[in-house]
Design a protein around this motif. Structure first.
Motif, PDB file in Angstrom:
ATOM      1  N   SER A 238     -30.595  23.634 -22.448  1.00 11.35           N
ATOM      2  CA  SER A 238     -29.202  23.296 -22.167  1.00 11.35           C
ATOM      3  C   SER A 238     -28.663  22.527 -23.364  1.00 11.35           C
ATOM      4  O   SER A 238     -29.343  21.642 -23.901  1.00 11.35           O
TER       5      SER A 238
ATOM      6  N   GLN B 278     -25.654  20.169 -25.171  1.00 10.28           N
ATOM      7  CA  GLN B 278     -24.510  19.270 -24.982  1.00 10.28           C
ATOM      8  C   GLN B 278     -23.532  19.499 -26.131  1.00 10.28           C
ATOM      9  O   GLN B 278     -23.918  19.423 -27.311  1.00 10.28           O
TER      10      GLN B 278
ATOM     11  N   ASN C  57     -36.551  16.012 -22.217  1.00  9.54           N
ATOM     12  CA  ASN C  57     -35.326  15.460 -22.787  1.00  9.54           C
ATOM     13  C   ASN C  57     -35.680  14.239 -23.620  1.00  9.54           C
ATOM     14  O   ASN C  57     -36.362  13.340 -23.141  1.00  9.54           O
TER      15      ASN C  57
ATOM     16  N   LYS D 230     -29.066  11.901 -23.712  1.00  3.17           N
ATOM     17  CA  LYS D 230     -27.816  12.567 -24.049  1.00  3.17           C
ATOM     18  C   LYS D 230     -27.104  11.782 -25.137  1.00  3.17           C
ATOM     19  O   LYS D 230     -27.460  10.646 -25.442  1.00  3.17           O
TER      20      LYS D 230
ATOM     21  N   PHE E  38     -23.171  18.567 -21.174  1.00  2.00           N
ATOM     22  CA  PHE E  38     -24.186  19.611 -21.127  1.00  2.00           C
ATOM     23  C   PHE E  38     -23.640  20.838 -20.400  1.00  2.00           C
ATOM     24  O   PHE E  38     -22.997  20.725 -19.344  1.00  2.00           O
TER      25      PHE E  38
END
Length: 217
Positions: free
Chosen positions: A124, A126, A159, A164, A170
């Protein structure tokens, strides 16, 4: 099944890390794509783990927050490669086109089980949407899912802390590599240095799944 031939042999250094651009013929079974990739830049060259190896982790090159300066966030993604039995765990790292700003954050790898090695299987991205006359960032972070090669172990999210970036959102996870395959290579879309204009660097990425029955394995 698509077989890709990569015709490059080079050893590239990024700080204290060395990244191999491999010459290999890989049995690519799928191409994994994002749905929210940035619009700027050009696609680089596809790069692959060595024969008989797949991605067990990753690293990111991130430019820290520039306050009133020009932010670019995610500049490059590297894949950490390993074979099935872990004898060459992390001995190779590969990357496609790389933006010029920032520093490597450090490797993070899937939790390994002795009888069921775990590999990257989906991702995924961002991404910050275009900001008009304000500062654009493009892609800012990436995360993955880990799975054993045959889909018998529940997926785990991988992750890099803190999880993030401050900019963007995301997108949904990509499709997953089919049973009997895992991520083995990547290609990045990067905007070159814009000088005094607004830089975004890495905007999008594609990952390739390769079959466990690769030639040479």
């Amino acid at each position: 099944m698509l077989t890709l031939l990569v015709i490059t042999v080079a050893l590239c250094f990024h700080g204290n890390a060395a990244f191999f651009l491999e010459t290999s013929s890989r049995n690519v079974t799928q191409t994994l794509s994002s749905t929210n990739g940035g619009q700027f830049g050009s696609w680089g060259r596809a790069e692959f783990c060595p024969q008989g190896q797949w991605a067990v982790g990753y690293d990111m090159k991130i430019e820290k927050y520039q306050f009133t300066g020009d932010d670019t966030a995610l500049n490059s993604i590297a894949l950490i490669c390993s074979d099935m039995d872990g004898a060459h765990f992390g001995s190779h790292a590969i990357t496609s086109t790389e933006g010029p700003f920032g520093d490597w954050k450090g490797r993070v790898t899937c939790n390994q089980r002795p009888s069921k090695p775990m590999f990257l299987s989906a991702f995924s991205l961002q991404v910050e949407t275009p900001q008009g006359s304000l500062d654009d960032n493009g892609a800012t972070w990436v995360k993955f899912q880990c799975e054993d090669m045959y889909g018998t172990t529940q997926m785990e999210e991988l992750n890099k802390d803190p999880g993030k970036n401050s900019f963007g959102d995301f997108g949904p996870y990509s499709s997953s590599c089919a049973a009997g395959s895992a991520i083995c290579g990547l290609k990045t879309k990067v905007e070159g240095n814009q000088g005094s204009n607004d830089d975004t660097t890495l905007n999008d990425v594609q990952f390739y799944c390769c079959n466990a029955r690769d030639p040479g394995h």
